[in-house]
Design a protein around this motif. Structure first.
Motif, PDB file in Angstrom:
ATOM      1  N   TYR A  30       0.843  -1.200   0.000  1.00  0.00           N
ATOM      2  CA  TYR A  30       0.000   0.000   0.000  1.00  0.00           C
ATOM      3  C   TYR A  30       0.879   1.251   0.000  1.00  0.00           C
ATOM      4  O   TYR A  30       1.953   1.262   0.589  1.00  0.00           O
ATOM      5  CB  TYR A  30      -0.895   0.040   1.236  1.00  0.00           C
ATOM      6  CG  TYR A  30      -2.149  -0.789   1.132  1.00  0.00           C
ATOM      7  CD1 TYR A  30      -3.367  -0.206   0.817  1.00  0.00           C
ATOM      8  CD2 TYR A  30      -2.121  -2.156   1.359  1.00  0.00           C
ATOM      9  CE1 TYR A  30      -4.520  -0.961   0.729  1.00  0.00           C
ATOM     10  CE2 TYR A  30      -3.263  -2.923   1.274  1.00  0.00           C
ATOM     11  CZ  TYR A  30      -4.467  -2.321   0.962  1.00  0.00           C
ATOM     12  OH  TYR A  30      -5.610  -3.069   0.868  1.00  0.00           O
ATOM     13  N   LYS A  36      -6.107   4.304   3.215  1.00  0.00           N
ATOM     14  CA  LYS A  36      -6.700   3.219   2.413  1.00  0.00           C
ATOM     15  C   LYS A  36      -6.372   1.873   3.049  1.00  0.00           C
ATOM     16  O   LYS A  36      -7.221   0.987   3.136  1.00  0.00           O
ATOM     17  CB  LYS A  36      -6.172   3.294   0.967  1.00  0.00           C
ATOM     18  CG  LYS A  36      -6.601   2.158   0.081  1.00  0.00           C
ATOM     19  CD  LYS A  36      -8.015   2.337  -0.398  1.00  0.00           C
ATOM     20  CE  LYS A  36      -8.325   1.313  -1.488  1.00  0.00           C
ATOM     21  NZ  LYS A  36      -9.531   0.563  -1.229  1.00  0.00           N
ATOM     22  N   PHE A  37      -5.139   1.719   3.518  1.00  0.00           N
ATOM     23  CA  PHE A  37      -4.733   0.496   4.200  1.00  0.00           C
ATOM     24  C   PHE A  37      -5.618   0.245   5.425  1.00  0.00           C
ATOM     25  O   PHE A  37      -6.114  -0.864   5.625  1.00  0.00           O
ATOM     26  CB  PHE A  37      -3.262   0.570   4.630  1.00  0.00           C
ATOM     27  CG  PHE A  37      -2.827  -0.569   5.500  1.00  0.00           C
ATOM     28  CD1 PHE A  37      -2.446  -1.782   4.951  1.00  0.00           C
ATOM     29  CD2 PHE A  37      -2.815  -0.426   6.880  1.00  0.00           C
ATOM     30  CE1 PHE A  37      -2.063  -2.843   5.760  1.00  0.00           C
ATOM     31  CE2 PHE A  37      -2.437  -1.480   7.697  1.00  0.00           C
ATOM     32  CZ  PHE A  37      -2.052  -2.694   7.144  1.00  0.00           C
TER      33      PHE A  37
END
Length: 182
Positions: free
Chosen positions: A96, A101-102
């Motif tokens: 990532y 977002k992770f």
């Protein structure tokens, strides 16, 4: 025939002599928590670890006592409300490039919150990357908005992190989140 028996005995002797033995020393039990590590090879294609408990300390930030206290606080809250909380310290986000977002994908992958109600919350942070994210499920974000979560991060958690006290930051932030979520 005698030569073949002699050769066989000689080969067995060489085999036995070439094997090394190691002596295992008895040591005192380790009072430090076992460091749970994973690499990108352990994560596979999805690049996300499977969470096994409410507090997943992959970065070994907390002591055993701190892990127990945080876990107990979360379990008591979950019993009263059915809301689910996960705390994750992570050293790397693998492939990532975006920490937020992770954190969101990690929460979704592990199903934090009841699927039909989506009432979960995760606090994902990395001491080494100097990042933190509070992710909320759809059923949670009506109460714990992005603004509230950002305020708790900025005013409660980060000041403690700056002092090097990750436990206090997470514990105080968790206490505030629970108080606002009830």
């Amino acid at each position: 025939m005698k030569k073949s028996i002699f050769k066989l005995i000689f080969i067995v002797f060489l085999t036995i002599c070439s094997c090394k033995t190691t002596q295992i020393e008895k040591t005192e039990p380790n009072s430090e928590p076992t460091k749970v590590e994973f690499t990108q090879f352990d994560l596979g294609a999805i690049d996300l670890p499977k969470l096994k408990r409410q507090v997943n300390d992959f970065e070994s930030v907390f002591t055993v006592e701190q892990l127990e206290k945080l876990t107990l606080k979360i379990r008591e809250f979950e019993k009263k409300t059915a809301n689910q909380i996960a705390i994750v310290s992570i050293e790397s986000i693998g492939k990532y490039t975006d920490f937020d977002k992770f954190a969101i994908d990690l929460s979704n992958y592990n199903g934090i919150g009841l699927k039909e109600k989506d009432i979960g919350l995760s606090i994902v942070f990395s001491k080494s990357l100097r990042k933190i994210r509070i992710s909320t499920g759809i059923g949670t974000e009506n109460i714990l908005t992005d603004e509230i979560c950002k305020q708790i991060i900025d005013q409660t958690i980060i000041p403690e992190f700056r002092n090097g006290d990750y436990y206090s930051g997470i514990e105080k932030g968790l206490t505030e989140l629970i108080a606002k979520w009830k």
